[in-house]
Design a protein around this motif. Structure first.
Motif, PDB file in Angstrom:
ATOM      1  N   ASP A   8       0.823  -1.209   0.000  1.00 13.16           N
ATOM      2  CA  ASP A   8       0.000   0.000   0.000  1.00 13.16           C
ATOM      3  C   ASP A   8       0.855   1.256   0.000  1.00 13.16           C
ATOM      4  OD1 ASP A   8       0.859  -0.725   2.577  1.00 13.16           O
ATOM      5  OD2 ASP A   8      -0.713   0.472   3.528  1.00 13.16           O
ATOM      6  N   LYS A   9       2.045   1.162   0.607  1.00 13.77           N
ATOM      7  CA  LYS A   9       2.968   2.297   0.620  1.00 13.77           C
ATOM      8  C   LYS A   9       3.800   2.353  -0.653  1.00 13.77           C
ATOM      9  CE  LYS A   9       3.423   2.509   5.667  1.00 13.77           C
ATOM     10  NZ  LYS A   9       4.344   2.417   6.822  1.00 13.77           N
ATOM     11  N   THR A  10       4.345   1.214  -1.052  1.00 13.94           N
ATOM     12  CA  THR A  10       5.260   1.234  -2.199  1.00 13.94           C
ATOM     13  C   THR A  10       4.555   1.641  -3.488  1.00 13.94           C
ATOM     14  OG1 THR A  10       4.969  -1.131  -2.688  1.00 13.94           O
ATOM     15  CG2 THR A  10       6.719  -0.536  -1.136  1.00 13.94           C
ATOM     16  N   ALA A  36       8.276  -4.017   0.016  1.00 13.84           N
ATOM     17  CA  ALA A  36       9.054  -3.060   0.804  1.00 13.84           C
ATOM     18  C   ALA A  36       9.971  -2.284  -0.116  1.00 13.84           C
ATOM     19  CB  ALA A  36       9.883  -3.792   1.865  1.00 13.84           C
ATOM     20  N   LEU A  37      10.480  -1.190   0.390  1.00 19.28           N
ATOM     21  CA  LEU A  37      11.515  -0.444  -0.324  1.00 19.28           C
ATOM     22  C   LEU A  37      12.438   0.213   0.684  1.00 19.28           C
ATOM     23  CD1 LEU A  37      11.038   2.908  -0.181  1.00 19.28           C
ATOM     24  CD2 LEU A  37       9.239   2.378  -1.802  1.00 19.28           C
ATOM     25  N   VAL A  38      13.646   0.492   0.243  1.00 15.63           N
ATOM     26  CA  VAL A  38      14.580   1.278   1.044  1.00 15.63           C
ATOM     27  C   VAL A  38      14.749   2.622   0.360  1.00 15.63           C
ATOM     28  CG1 VAL A  38      15.847  -0.530   2.259  1.00 15.63           C
ATOM     29  CG2 VAL A  38      16.478   0.024  -0.088  1.00 15.63           C
ATOM     30  N   ALA A  39      14.641   3.687   1.132  1.00 20.19           N
ATOM     31  CA  ALA A  39      14.783   5.054   0.621  1.00 20.19           C
ATOM     32  C   ALA A  39      16.111   5.615   1.097  1.00 20.19           C
ATOM     33  CB  ALA A  39      13.627   5.916   1.113  1.00 20.19           C
ATOM     34  N   PHE A  40      16.832   6.266   0.208  1.00 21.65           N
ATOM     35  CA  PHE A  40      18.151   6.804   0.513  1.00 21.65           C
ATOM     36  C   PHE A  40      18.039   8.316   0.670  1.00 21.65           C
ATOM     37  CE2 PHE A  40      18.908   3.034  -2.299  1.00 21.65           C
ATOM     38  CZ  PHE A  40      19.125   2.159  -1.237  1.00 21.65           C
ATOM     39  N   VAL A  41      18.267   8.760   1.894  1.00 21.08           N
ATOM     40  CA  VAL A  41      18.025  10.148   2.295  1.00 21.08           C
ATOM     41  C   VAL A  41      19.355  10.837   2.569  1.00 21.08           C
ATOM     42  CG1 VAL A  41      16.850  11.655   3.940  1.00 21.08           C
ATOM     43  CG2 VAL A  41      15.835   9.440   3.329  1.00 21.08           C
ATOM     44  N   PRO A  54       9.276  11.230  -5.042  1.00 24.56           N
ATOM     45  CA  PRO A  54      10.016  11.617  -3.838  1.00 24.56           C
ATOM     46  C   PRO A  54       9.145  12.342  -2.825  1.00 24.56           C
ATOM     47  CG  PRO A  54      10.682  12.965  -5.709  1.00 24.56           C
ATOM     48  CD  PRO A  54       9.844  11.862  -6.258  1.00 24.56           C
ATOM     49  N   ASP A  55       8.122  13.065  -3.306  1.00 27.95           N
ATOM     50  CA  ASP A  55       7.239  13.769  -2.380  1.00 27.95           C
ATOM     51  C   ASP A  55       6.434  12.784  -1.536  1.00 27.95           C
ATOM     52  OD1 ASP A  55       5.958  12.934  -4.670  1.00 27.95           O
ATOM     53  OD2 ASP A  55       4.559  14.615  -4.738  1.00 27.95           O
ATOM     54  N   ALA A  56       5.974  11.697  -2.165  1.00 27.68           N
ATOM     55  CA  ALA A  56       5.230  10.673  -1.427  1.00 27.68           C
ATOM     56  C   ALA A  56       6.132   9.968  -0.423  1.00 27.68           C
ATOM     57  CB  ALA A  56       4.633   9.658  -2.396  1.00 27.68           C
ATOM     58  N   ALA A  57       7.369   9.664  -0.836  1.00 28.94           N
ATOM     59  CA  ALA A  57       8.319   9.029   0.079  1.00 28.94           C
ATOM     60  C   ALA A  57       8.646   9.947   1.243  1.00 28.94           C
ATOM     61  CB  ALA A  57       9.593   8.650  -0.677  1.00 28.94           C
ATOM     62  N   ALA A  58       8.861  11.228   0.944  1.00 32.51           N
ATOM     63  CA  ALA A  58       9.189  12.199   1.993  1.00 32.51           C
ATOM     64  C   ALA A  58       8.076  12.303   3.021  1.00 32.51           C
ATOM     65  CB  ALA A  58       9.468  13.561   1.370  1.00 32.51           C
ATOM     66  N   LYS A  59       6.837  12.277   2.558  1.00 34.07           N
ATOM     67  CA  LYS A  59       5.695  12.389   3.465  1.00 34.07           C
ATOM     68  C   LYS A  59       5.628  11.201   4.414  1.00 34.07           C
ATOM     69  CE  LYS A  59       0.708  13.231   3.492  1.00 34.07           C
ATOM     70  NZ  LYS A  59      -0.518  13.452   2.647  1.00 34.07           N
ATOM     71  N   MET A  60       5.902  10.013   3.901  1.00 39.13           N
ATOM     72  CA  MET A  60       5.863   8.817   4.739  1.00 39.13           C
ATOM     73  C   MET A  60       7.026   8.769   5.729  1.00 39.13           C
ATOM     74  SD  MET A  60       4.845   5.867   1.989  1.00 39.13           S
ATOM     75  CE  MET A  60       3.569   6.143   0.757  1.00 39.13           C
ATOM     76  N   ILE A  61       8.184   9.243   5.285  1.00 38.54           N
ATOM     77  CA  ILE A  61       9.391   9.155   6.119  1.00 38.54           C
ATOM     78  C   ILE A  61       9.434  10.261   7.159  1.00 38.54           C
ATOM     79  CG2 ILE A  61      11.915   9.360   6.072  1.00 38.54           C
ATOM     80  CD1 ILE A  61      11.776   8.079   3.267  1.00 38.54           C
ATOM     81  N   GLY A  62       9.132  11.503   6.713  1.00 35.72           N
ATOM     82  CA  GLY A  62       9.307  12.663   7.580  1.00 35.72           C
ATOM     83  C   GLY A  62      10.748  13.132   7.501  1.00 35.72           C
ATOM     84  N   LEU A  63      10.974  14.221   6.771  1.00 38.38           N
ATOM     85  CA  LEU A  63      12.331  14.697   6.527  1.00 38.38           C
ATOM     86  C   LEU A  63      12.653  15.930   7.345  1.00 38.38           C
ATOM     87  CD1 LEU A  63      12.561  14.386   2.629  1.00 38.38           C
ATOM     88  CD2 LEU A  63      13.121  12.677   4.378  1.00 38.38           C
TER      89      LEU A  63
END
Length: 297
Positions: A67-69, A88-93, A132-141
């Protein structure tokens, strides 16, 4: 935040080196969740197992659930397809205030990708076709943090229509066509030690965008080894105006492959970035009096 003093052990290097030959980019997944025991090993490595690139604040985040990926991966665009059904995914910040953030993302990210490969998972570097905007929202930058690349993690479908799907999206990307070592390295009137050749063989199989291998490794007469970027392509949407070319992320991946191979052979060298963001972008330093004879892996 990572421990900047953490260094790669030889045991870790051997493990990643063994995974490098087996890593392949795959986009169609079964959706099966990560087994808990392997998930924990991956999480432990993400938290404290990888060696940081000097001078850059960087981190990896694991996101789980289709649902996230599916909200992060885009649909079919150009010659590439969407990642399908990844569990799953790994995000590189990275922090874009720090110089060399692209190199740091590649250097950090490839360690995680190879470790996931060692655990038996399939992966795929995705640097442009994700949200990247969707990933950022889930992660919290934090301020000035950006997600510059991601990779799915899971078990790929490898038969039937999924195999055709993978084949179609690899067509035209030169998958498997690698430049000769002589095309990606230069020797300055000298014969390098054998461990340099082993390092370059590992660099040769490093992944890169469109398999362009946009790097050049220079062995100098005085024993220095330097890395230069050879292309200046950018994403359609820059992480900020005037950002350095994104091929430097690929150079970070190549630097990691060189480090993994040489560290596996017992050589305690390290990449240090140059002060100015021009070529060469980094130099590999090794202790003096390195033995010519290779250790046995």
């Amino acid at each position: 935040m990572q421990d900047a003093t953490r260094e790669m052990t030889r045991e870790t290097a051997i493990s990643l080196y063994e995974a490098a030959e087996h890593r392949h980019s795959l986009r169609s997944y079964t959706g099966e969740p990560l087994p808990e025991d392997l998930r924990q090993k991956l999480t432990d490595f993400i938290e404290k197992g990888w060696e940081p690139y000097p001078g850059v604040r960087a981190r990896t985040v694991l996101l789980e659930g289709t649902d996230k990926t599916k909200k992060i991966f885009k649909g079919v665009i150009g010659s590439y397809g969407a990642v399908q059904n990844a569990p799953a995914l790994v995000a590189f910040v990275v922090n874009i205030e720090d110089p060399y953030f692209y190199e740091a993302a590649g250097y950090m990210g490839e360690q995680v990708v190879l470790y996931a490969t060692r655990l038996g998972f399939d992966t795929c570097w995705i640097g442009g076709f994700f949200r990247p905007d969707a990933a950022a929202k889930m992660i919290g930058l934090a301020d000035n943090e950006r997600v510059v690349a991601v990779s799915p993690v899971g078990y790929a479908k490898k038969t039937g229509m999924s195999g055709l799907y993978e084949g179609l999206f690899k067509f035209g990307t030169n998958r498997g066509q690698r430049k000769a070592v002589e095309e990606i390295s230069y020797l300055e009137d000298t014969v390098p030690p054998r461990w340099f050749d082993r390092g370059m063989e590992c660099v040769q199989i490093a992944p890169s965008s469109y398999n362009a291998q946009p790097w050049h490794v220079f062995y100098h007469k005085d024993g220095r080894i330097s890395m230069s970027a050879t292309q200046e392509y950018k994403e359609k949407k820059l992480v900020y105006p005037g950002a350095p070319n994104s091929s430097r992320l690929c150079c970070g991946i190549a630097m990691l492959h060189f480090k993994v191979a040489t560290r596996a052979l017992g050589i305690e060298g390290r990449w240090l970035p140059e002060e100015e963001m021009i070529n060469p972008i980094a130099t590999f330093f090794v202790p003096g009096h390195i033995a010519e004879d290779l250790d046995v892996l």
